[in-house]
Design a protein around this motif. Structure first.
Motif, mmCIF file in Angstrom:
data_model
loop_
_atom_site.group_PDB
_atom_site.id
_atom_site.type_symbol
_atom_site.label_atom_id
_atom_site.label_comp_id
_atom_site.label_asym_id
_atom_site.label_seq_id
_atom_site.Cartn_x
_atom_site.Cartn_y
_atom_site.Cartn_z
ATOM 1 N N GLN A 177 35.983 -25.981 31.838
ATOM 2 C CA GLN A 177 34.607 -26.457 31.738
ATOM 3 C C GLN A 177 33.663 -25.614 32.598
ATOM 4 O O GLN A 177 32.514 -25.368 32.213
ATOM 5 N N LEU A 178 34.138 -25.150 33.744
ATOM 6 C CA LEU A 178 33.306 -24.320 34.612
ATOM 7 C C LEU A 178 32.968 -22.989 33.936
ATOM 8 O O LEU A 178 31.876 -22.446 34.136
ATOM 9 N N GLN A 179 33.883 -22.471 33.146
ATOM 10 C CA GLN A 179 33.584 -21.257 32.386
ATOM 11 C C GLN A 179 32.447 -21.503 31.405
ATOM 12 O O GLN A 179 31.579 -20.646 31.200
ATOM 13 N N ARG A 180 32.437 -22.685 30.808
ATOM 14 C CA ARG A 180 31.366 -23.044 29.881
ATOM 15 C C ARG A 180 30.030 -23.162 30.635
ATOM 16 O O ARG A 180 28.981 -22.755 30.125
ATOM 17 N N VAL A 181 30.086 -23.713 31.847
ATOM 18 C CA VAL A 181 28.880 -23.824 32.673
ATOM 19 C C VAL A 181 28.317 -22.432 32.958
ATOM 20 O O VAL A 181 27.107 -22.203 32.875
#
Length: 255
Positions: A177-181
């Motif tokens: 999810q942090l990659q998406r952020v």
């Protein structure tokens, strides 16, 4: 007045060249004759705002400019700078806007400012209220701005406590999810700390390009359906960028 304007423009261009810049290149950038540029630089050099160093005679920022800049750093107040932006963001979103800072001792996000929306049902996070990094939009925005090594150390210290059925509880899920952020520029909390509450957030950066605060918009899921997420994300990104600029910060560049 014209000389002052030109001098300030030259100062900005020199500041953007940390390794120094040649007079001819500087003149070309600002569209001035070499003689005019040299005259202005000589005046600023006498005042200590610029200096000429090295065998090539490159121009760079002087100590006096640093002293003046430090005066701003010492006087700035994040809450005062951010409050007008928080109000405009609340009006544009129709939901409560929040200013959050990051406690890097406890590794938590802390609410330090808020403009509540006019709806009867709204988020009521008290000033000084603390939220876990992995289960809040502001916290995830902060984590996404960290290098992998530091991120791993943070997660080892805090763990991933479970709060609701939507809480992310595995490092692999969180890092995905942090990659998406990182790609979209804002973080999203879908009832991960409190059921029914949704929140989007984007980071505010200091002069060293370090994320130290965030602005978020929060409200009930009934008023923040999936189709509003991108729009609200755009609002908080714009707001965070403006506060970063007002604060004298520099956004972090990915890659």
């Amino acid at each position: 007045m014209q000389s002052l304007t030109r001098g300030l423009i030259l100062l900005e261009r020199i500041a953007a060249a940390p390794a120094g810049i040649m007079l001819t290149d500087l003149s070309m950038q600002v569209g001035l004759p070499n003689s005019t540029t040299h005259r202005l630089l000589s005046t600023m050099q006498q005042m200590g705002f610029v200096q000429q160093t090295g065998d090539l005679g490159l121009w760079s920022i002087g100590v006096r400019a640093f002293t003046v800049g430090s005066g701003f750093l010492g006087s700035r107040d994040l809450s005062t700078l951010a409050m007008p932006v928080l109000r405009r963001t609340m009006e544009a979103a129709g939901e409560t806007s929040n200013l959050v800072v990051f406690d890097t001792d406890a590794w938590q996000s802390v609410v330090v400012g808020q403009v509540q929306c006019r709806e009867l049902m709204r988020m009521l996070a008290p000033i000084g209220g603390r939220l876990p990094l992995h289960a809040s939009a502001a916290g995830k925005a902060f984590l996404a701005a960290q290098e992998t090594e530091l991120l791993n150390r943070i997660l080892q210290k805090t763990g991933l406590p479970h709060y609701t059925e939507h809480t992310i509880t595995t490092p692999a899920q969180l890092k995905e999810q942090l990659q998406r952020v990182q790609q979209q520029g804002f973080a999203f909390d879908d009832g991960e700390h409190a059921l029914g509450l949704r929140c989007v957030a984007s980071c505010i950066y200091d002069e060293s390009s370090q994320a130290f605060a965030a602005i978020s918009v929060s409200g009930p899921k009934s008023r923040i359906p999936d189709e509003r997420i991108t729009h609200l994300g755009s609002l908080v990104m714009q707001a965070a960028s403006e506060i970063t600029q007002r604060y004298g910060g520099r956004p972090r560049k990915n890659g």
